[in-house]
Design a protein around this motif. Sequence first.
Motif, PDB file in Angstrom:
ATOM      1  N   ARG A  32      29.901  48.992  45.128  1.00 62.11           N
ATOM      2  CA  ARG A  32      29.284  49.690  46.262  1.00 62.11           C
ATOM      3  C   ARG A  32      28.743  51.052  45.850  1.00 62.11           C
ATOM      4  O   ARG A  32      27.849  51.585  46.499  1.00 62.11           O
ATOM      5  CB  ARG A  32      30.292  49.870  47.393  1.00 62.11           C
ATOM      6  CG  ARG A  32      30.537  48.618  48.174  1.00 62.11           C
ATOM      7  CD  ARG A  32      31.459  48.885  49.328  1.00 62.11           C
ATOM      8  NE  ARG A  32      31.691  47.648  50.069  1.00 62.11           N
ATOM      9  CZ  ARG A  32      32.637  47.496  50.965  1.00 62.11           C
ATOM     10  NH1 ARG A  32      33.436  48.511  51.268  1.00 62.11           N
ATOM     11  NH2 ARG A  32      32.781  46.354  51.580  1.00 62.11           N
ATOM     12  N   SER A  33      29.278  51.612  44.785  1.00 61.46           N
ATOM     13  CA  SER A  33      28.854  52.953  44.371  1.00 61.46           C
ATOM     14  C   SER A  33      27.632  52.930  43.455  1.00 61.46           C
ATOM     15  O   SER A  33      27.077  53.989  43.163  1.00 61.46           O
ATOM     16  CB  SER A  33      30.004  53.669  43.666  1.00 61.46           C
ATOM     17  OG  SER A  33      30.243  53.068  42.397  1.00 61.46           O
ATOM     18  N   ILE A  57      27.463  49.943  32.848  1.00 58.24           N
ATOM     19  CA  ILE A  57      28.014  50.936  33.766  1.00 58.24           C
ATOM     20  C   ILE A  57      29.436  50.565  34.168  1.00 58.24           C
ATOM     21  O   ILE A  57      30.274  51.431  34.396  1.00 58.24           O
ATOM     22  CB  ILE A  57      27.126  51.053  35.027  1.00 58.24           C
ATOM     23  CG1 ILE A  57      25.748  51.565  34.662  1.00 58.24           C
ATOM     24  CG2 ILE A  57      27.752  51.963  36.061  1.00 58.24           C
ATOM     25  CD1 ILE A  57      24.760  51.486  35.804  1.00 58.24           C
ATOM     26  N   ALA A  58      29.720  49.259  34.232  1.00 54.22           N
ATOM     27  CA  ALA A  58      31.005  48.776  34.736  1.00 54.22           C
ATOM     28  C   ALA A  58      32.095  48.691  33.676  1.00 54.22           C
ATOM     29  O   ALA A  58      33.219  48.313  33.997  1.00 54.22           O
ATOM     30  CB  ALA A  58      30.814  47.403  35.380  1.00 54.22           C
ATOM     31  N   PRO A 113      43.915  40.744  45.090  1.00 56.61           N
ATOM     32  CA  PRO A 113      43.362  41.719  46.035  1.00 56.61           C
ATOM     33  C   PRO A 113      43.144  43.105  45.424  1.00 56.61           C
ATOM     34  O   PRO A 113      42.147  43.760  45.730  1.00 56.61           O
ATOM     35  CB  PRO A 113      44.401  41.787  47.154  1.00 56.61           C
ATOM     36  CG  PRO A 113      45.157  40.528  47.055  1.00 56.61           C
ATOM     37  CD  PRO A 113      45.150  40.159  45.616  1.00 56.61           C
ATOM     38  N   LEU A 114      44.031  43.526  44.567  1.00 49.05           N
ATOM     39  CA  LEU A 114      43.892  44.849  43.954  1.00 49.05           C
ATOM     40  C   LEU A 114      42.672  44.908  43.046  1.00 49.05           C
ATOM     41  O   LEU A 114      41.863  45.841  43.130  1.00 49.05           O
ATOM     42  CB  LEU A 114      45.160  45.198  43.172  1.00 49.05           C
ATOM     43  CG  LEU A 114      45.150  46.542  42.454  1.00 49.05           C
ATOM     44  CD1 LEU A 114      45.038  47.680  43.454  1.00 49.05           C
ATOM     45  CD2 LEU A 114      46.387  46.681  41.606  1.00 49.05           C
ATOM     46  N   VAL A 115      42.508  43.925  42.185  1.00 47.59           N
ATOM     47  CA  VAL A 115      41.364  43.896  41.276  1.00 47.59           C
ATOM     48  C   VAL A 115      40.074  43.732  42.075  1.00 47.59           C
ATOM     49  O   VAL A 115      39.057  44.367  41.777  1.00 47.59           O
ATOM     50  CB  VAL A 115      41.537  42.784  40.229  1.00 47.59           C
ATOM     51  CG1 VAL A 115      40.289  42.610  39.396  1.00 47.59           C
ATOM     52  CG2 VAL A 115      42.725  43.089  39.332  1.00 47.59           C
ATOM     53  N   PHE A 116      40.098  42.892  43.102  1.00 49.09           N
ATOM     54  CA  PHE A 116      38.932  42.706  43.958  1.00 49.09           C
ATOM     55  C   PHE A 116      38.541  44.029  44.619  1.00 49.09           C
ATOM     56  O   PHE A 116      37.361  44.392  44.644  1.00 49.09           O
ATOM     57  CB  PHE A 116      39.232  41.643  45.020  1.00 49.09           C
ATOM     58  CG  PHE A 116      38.075  41.328  45.906  1.00 49.09           C
ATOM     59  CD1 PHE A 116      37.040  40.529  45.466  1.00 49.09           C
ATOM     60  CD2 PHE A 116      38.011  41.853  47.190  1.00 49.09           C
ATOM     61  CE1 PHE A 116      35.961  40.240  46.283  1.00 49.09           C
ATOM     62  CE2 PHE A 116      36.947  41.571  48.019  1.00 49.09           C
ATOM     63  CZ  PHE A 116      35.918  40.760  47.562  1.00 49.09           C
ATOM     64  N   PHE A 117      39.504  44.760  45.123  1.00 50.24           N
ATOM     65  CA  PHE A 117      39.245  46.051  45.752  1.00 50.24           C
ATOM     66  C   PHE A 117      38.620  47.036  44.767  1.00 50.24           C
ATOM     67  O   PHE A 117      37.669  47.748  45.093  1.00 50.24           O
ATOM     68  CB  PHE A 117      40.531  46.627  46.337  1.00 50.24           C
ATOM     69  CG  PHE A 117      40.373  47.983  46.934  1.00 50.24           C
ATOM     70  CD1 PHE A 117      39.753  48.149  48.156  1.00 50.24           C
ATOM     71  CD2 PHE A 117      40.838  49.103  46.264  1.00 50.24           C
ATOM     72  CE1 PHE A 117      39.588  49.413  48.710  1.00 50.24           C
ATOM     73  CE2 PHE A 117      40.680  50.371  46.802  1.00 50.24           C
ATOM     74  CZ  PHE A 117      40.057  50.519  48.031  1.00 50.24           C
ATOM     75  N   ILE A 118      39.137  47.076  43.551  1.00 55.04           N
ATOM     76  CA  ILE A 118      38.608  47.983  42.532  1.00 55.04           C
ATOM     77  C   ILE A 118      37.144  47.658  42.244  1.00 55.04           C
ATOM     78  O   ILE A 118      36.291  48.544  42.203  1.00 55.04           O
ATOM     79  CB  ILE A 118      39.455  47.914  41.245  1.00 55.04           C
ATOM     80  CG1 ILE A 118      40.828  48.542  41.480  1.00 55.04           C
ATOM     81  CG2 ILE A 118      38.751  48.605  40.089  1.00 55.04           C
ATOM     82  CD1 ILE A 118      41.808  48.325  40.356  1.00 55.04           C
ATOM     83  N   PHE A 119      36.845  46.378  42.064  1.00 52.98           N
ATOM     84  CA  PHE A 119      35.477  45.989  41.752  1.00 52.98           C
ATOM     85  C   PHE A 119      34.536  46.200  42.935  1.00 52.98           C
ATOM     86  O   PHE A 119      33.397  46.643  42.751  1.00 52.98           O
ATOM     87  CB  PHE A 119      35.414  44.539  41.278  1.00 52.98           C
ATOM     88  CG  PHE A 119      35.759  44.384  39.826  1.00 52.98           C
ATOM     89  CD1 PHE A 119      34.927  44.893  38.848  1.00 52.98           C
ATOM     90  CD2 PHE A 119      36.918  43.731  39.442  1.00 52.98           C
ATOM     91  CE1 PHE A 119      35.240  44.755  37.509  1.00 52.98           C
ATOM     92  CE2 PHE A 119      37.238  43.584  38.116  1.00 52.98           C
ATOM     93  CZ  PHE A 119      36.402  44.098  37.143  1.00 52.98           C
ATOM     94  N   VAL A 120      34.975  45.890  44.139  1.00 58.25           N
ATOM     95  CA  VAL A 120      34.113  46.081  45.310  1.00 58.25           C
ATOM     96  C   VAL A 120      33.775  47.554  45.483  1.00 58.25           C
ATOM     97  O   VAL A 120      32.611  47.909  45.727  1.00 58.25           O
ATOM     98  CB  VAL A 120      34.776  45.508  46.584  1.00 58.25           C
ATOM     99  CG1 VAL A 120      34.077  46.001  47.838  1.00 58.25           C
ATOM    100  CG2 VAL A 120      34.772  44.001  46.544  1.00 58.25           C
ATOM    101  N   GLN A 121      34.760  48.419  45.346  1.00 62.61           N
ATOM    102  CA  GLN A 121      34.492  49.847  45.501  1.00 62.61           C
ATOM    103  C   GLN A 121      33.539  50.358  44.427  1.00 62.61           C
ATOM    104  O   GLN A 121      32.689  51.208  44.692  1.00 62.61           O
ATOM    105  CB  GLN A 121      35.801  50.638  45.470  1.00 62.61           C
ATOM    106  CG  GLN A 121      36.677  50.392  46.662  1.00 62.61           C
ATOM    107  CD  GLN A 121      35.961  50.703  47.964  1.00 62.61           C
ATOM    108  OE1 GLN A 121      35.316  51.717  48.120  1.00 62.61           O
ATOM    109  NE2 GLN A 121      36.061  49.791  48.912  1.00 62.61           N
ATOM    110  N   PHE A 122      33.673  49.825  43.217  1.00 66.21           N
ATOM    111  CA  PHE A 122      32.760  50.263  42.165  1.00 66.21           C
ATOM    112  C   PHE A 122      31.340  49.780  42.434  1.00 66.21           C
ATOM    113  O   PHE A 122      30.382  50.548  42.342  1.00 66.21           O
ATOM    114  CB  PHE A 122      33.217  49.761  40.798  1.00 66.21           C
ATOM    115  CG  PHE A 122      32.169  49.964  39.753  1.00 66.21           C
ATOM    116  CD1 PHE A 122      31.904  51.223  39.250  1.00 66.21           C
ATOM    117  CD2 PHE A 122      31.399  48.905  39.306  1.00 66.21           C
ATOM    118  CE1 PHE A 122      30.916  51.426  38.316  1.00 66.21           C
ATOM    119  CE2 PHE A 122      30.402  49.098  38.370  1.00 66.21           C
ATOM    120  CZ  PHE A 122      30.163  50.358  37.867  1.00 66.21           C
TER     121      PHE A 122
END
Length: 130
Positions: free
Chosen positions: A16-17, A44-45, A5-14
């Motif tokens: 989206r930006s 970029i990622a 969940p933590l890694v997923f959250f980091i990638f989703v937030q990125f």
Amino acid sequence: MSLVPLVFFIFVQFFRSIPHEMIEAARIDGASEWQILRLVVVPIARPVILTATLIAFLINWKQWFPVMVLSTGPETYTLPVALISLNTEYGINFQSTMALSTITVIPVVVAFLATQRRVMGSFMAGAVKG
């Protein structure tokens, strides 16, 4: 602690930006979806990928309980588990504990130094408005 969940959250937030205009510009230029991913998104990622890698490494490195439960003997221990197993009911061998503590910290320091510039650069880039 579950890492997904933590890694997923980091990638989703990125992701989206990322500006949609950038991806649309690549599509207009004739890039395929794989080319957009490889030539636009992944460069970029890189800071986000390195940040997620560092976090995943640190979280997995400190896991000692599952290794202690599942390992068959001291020869299969990881360094953090071997460090914990030095404390016995007969006392603590401080010289061995300090030596193994130093050896246990070395991979964490190397991983941080390898990713420090990109990770700190991503933090600074995220802090700038405008």
